[in-house]
Design a protein around this motif. Sequence first.
Motif, mmCIF file in Angstrom:
data_model
loop_
_atom_site.group_PDB
_atom_site.id
_atom_site.type_symbol
_atom_site.label_atom_id
_atom_site.label_comp_id
_atom_site.label_asym_id
_atom_site.label_seq_id
_atom_site.Cartn_x
_atom_site.Cartn_y
_atom_site.Cartn_z
ATOM 1 N N SER A 285 0.841 -1.198 0.000
ATOM 2 C CA SER A 285 0.000 0.000 0.000
ATOM 3 C C SER A 285 0.877 1.249 0.000
ATOM 4 O O SER A 285 1.034 1.906 -1.009
ATOM 5 C CB SER A 285 -0.928 -0.031 1.200
ATOM 6 O OG SER A 285 -1.715 1.104 1.236
ATOM 7 N N CYS A 286 1.502 1.556 1.150
ATOM 8 C CA CYS A 286 2.268 2.805 1.228
ATOM 9 C C CYS A 286 3.602 2.724 0.496
ATOM 10 O O CYS A 286 4.120 3.721 0.033
ATOM 11 C CB CYS A 286 2.518 3.178 2.688
ATOM 12 S SG CYS A 286 3.712 2.087 3.506
ATOM 13 N N GLU A 287 4.171 1.534 0.388
ATOM 14 C CA GLU A 287 5.492 1.315 -0.219
ATOM 15 C C GLU A 287 6.566 2.144 0.474
ATOM 16 O O GLU A 287 7.577 2.503 -0.113
ATOM 17 C CB GLU A 287 5.479 1.659 -1.730
ATOM 18 C CG GLU A 287 4.450 0.875 -2.530
ATOM 19 C CD GLU A 287 5.044 -0.328 -3.261
ATOM 20 O OE1 GLU A 287 6.269 -0.416 -3.327
ATOM 21 O OE2 GLU A 287 4.255 -1.179 -3.717
ATOM 22 N N ILE B 174 5.489 2.213 6.365
ATOM 23 C CA ILE B 174 4.728 2.834 7.451
ATOM 24 C C ILE B 174 3.328 2.252 7.650
ATOM 25 O O ILE B 174 2.652 2.605 8.610
ATOM 26 C CB ILE B 174 4.600 4.364 7.287
ATOM 27 C CG1 ILE B 174 3.953 4.705 5.949
ATOM 28 C CG2 ILE B 174 5.944 5.053 7.445
ATOM 29 C CD1 ILE B 174 3.556 6.161 5.832
ATOM 30 N N CYS B 175 2.855 1.384 6.735
ATOM 31 C CA CYS B 175 1.469 0.918 6.893
ATOM 32 C C CYS B 175 1.361 -0.536 7.341
ATOM 33 O O CYS B 175 0.354 -0.932 7.917
ATOM 34 C CB CYS B 175 0.675 1.125 5.609
ATOM 35 S SG CYS B 175 1.029 -0.094 4.330
ATOM 36 N N GLY B 176 2.349 -1.351 7.045
ATOM 37 C CA GLY B 176 2.342 -2.739 7.504
ATOM 38 C C GLY B 176 1.637 -3.715 6.587
ATOM 39 O O GLY B 176 1.571 -4.901 6.871
ATOM 40 N N THR B 177 1.088 -3.248 5.459
ATOM 41 C CA THR B 177 0.357 -4.135 4.548
ATOM 42 C C THR B 177 1.229 -5.297 4.085
ATOM 43 O O THR B 177 0.755 -6.412 3.920
ATOM 44 C CB THR B 177 -0.114 -3.340 3.302
ATOM 45 O OG1 THR B 177 -0.838 -2.206 3.745
ATOM 46 C CG2 THR B 177 -0.975 -4.181 2.386
ATOM 47 N N CYS B 178 2.505 -5.048 3.871
ATOM 48 C CA CYS B 178 3.387 -6.043 3.245
ATOM 49 C C CYS B 178 4.159 -6.875 4.269
ATOM 50 O O CYS B 178 5.127 -7.538 3.903
ATOM 51 C CB CYS B 178 4.359 -5.335 2.312
ATOM 52 S SG CYS B 178 5.504 -4.267 3.217
ATOM 53 N N LYS B 179 3.737 -6.844 5.517
ATOM 54 C CA LYS B 179 4.448 -7.581 6.573
ATOM 55 C C LYS B 179 4.546 -9.069 6.220
ATOM 56 O O LYS B 179 3.540 -9.704 5.908
ATOM 57 C CB LYS B 179 3.696 -7.387 7.886
ATOM 58 C CG LYS B 179 4.383 -7.991 9.090
ATOM 59 C CD LYS B 179 3.583 -7.637 10.336
ATOM 60 C CE LYS B 179 4.054 -8.401 11.549
ATOM 61 N NZ LYS B 179 3.221 -8.148 12.723
#
Length: 316
Positions: free
Chosen positions: A266-268, A271-276
């Motif tokens: 998402s943020c790339e 800072i957002c954690g989508t790609c954890k």
Amino acid sequence: MQTVKVRCIENQATGINTFEFVDPAGKPLPPFTAGAHIDVHLPGGFIRQYSLCNSPQERDRYVVGVLNVVDGRGGSRSLHSNVKAGDLLQISEPRNHFPVVDQAQRHLLIGGGIGVTPMMAMLEHFEASGAQYILYYCGETPERTAFKERLSSLLGKHVVIHYDGGDPARRLDIRELLMHYEPGTHLYCCGPGGLMAGVKAAAEHWPAGTVHFEHFAAPVLPPSASTVSEGEFRITLARSGQTLDVPNSKSIAQVLREAGLPCETSCEAGICGTCKTRFIDGEVDHRDFILSDDEKQEHLLICCSRSKSSTLVLDL
Ligand code: FES
């Protein structure tokens, strides 16, 4: 991902609206905890993370407060200009990288401008649980300060609003505020980069794990701490055994995507954690701004982090 209906939009202050989202069929929404955010998919293809600012006890709605950044990258402008009550939007499930530490004896919150939004949910949580807390809310002027009505009954006891009129000389004296660490206190900060950097410096002597930040954008780091990608390495996907090379110009996420593998981002910007993603072997060069030291033992954010070892084995 889930579809929500915009039930209402309310102006809170100059350039700041709250947007209330509900399930179109009136069902309860997934629960969230204070400090959580959602990804909102906006007209124009923007995906933005917005903190939830209503009470976590409410299951029938999510409320986000958004500043229209007129000269920004376009996400908030799209939300303010193109979204109206009754519209349907896609959102993610709530995620929380800014949770409240309920074991703390007291909570000190410092919010700057629109950075106060996650703290509005924290404050509802503290009010419901009877926790000891105080919010310092830094704003420029009353006209540009959101949520004044909700905060009015808490002023003096739990909330201090500090107006600086845009004059750096009149800013809240953070050094003074954070000089004496009272054992059992946890500090939470969200706001403009300058405020967060000031709080970080002023709380350097606070014990590890007691100071928590929520970033809206990746902080600007000094050149010596640059996160510019460097160094090639290899990733092995543990479940399929596939190996892929990650050149210094690309992130792990990009490499996965180019190989046709599913990879949600998402943020790339870490800072957002989508790609954890969990890793199984290798030494990670963590470049994110949100994972705790514990989380870093087993996870990395593949939009930004790299590898110190020649190979990194991912649980994919
Ligand atoms: S996509 Fe947001 S942290 Fe990786």
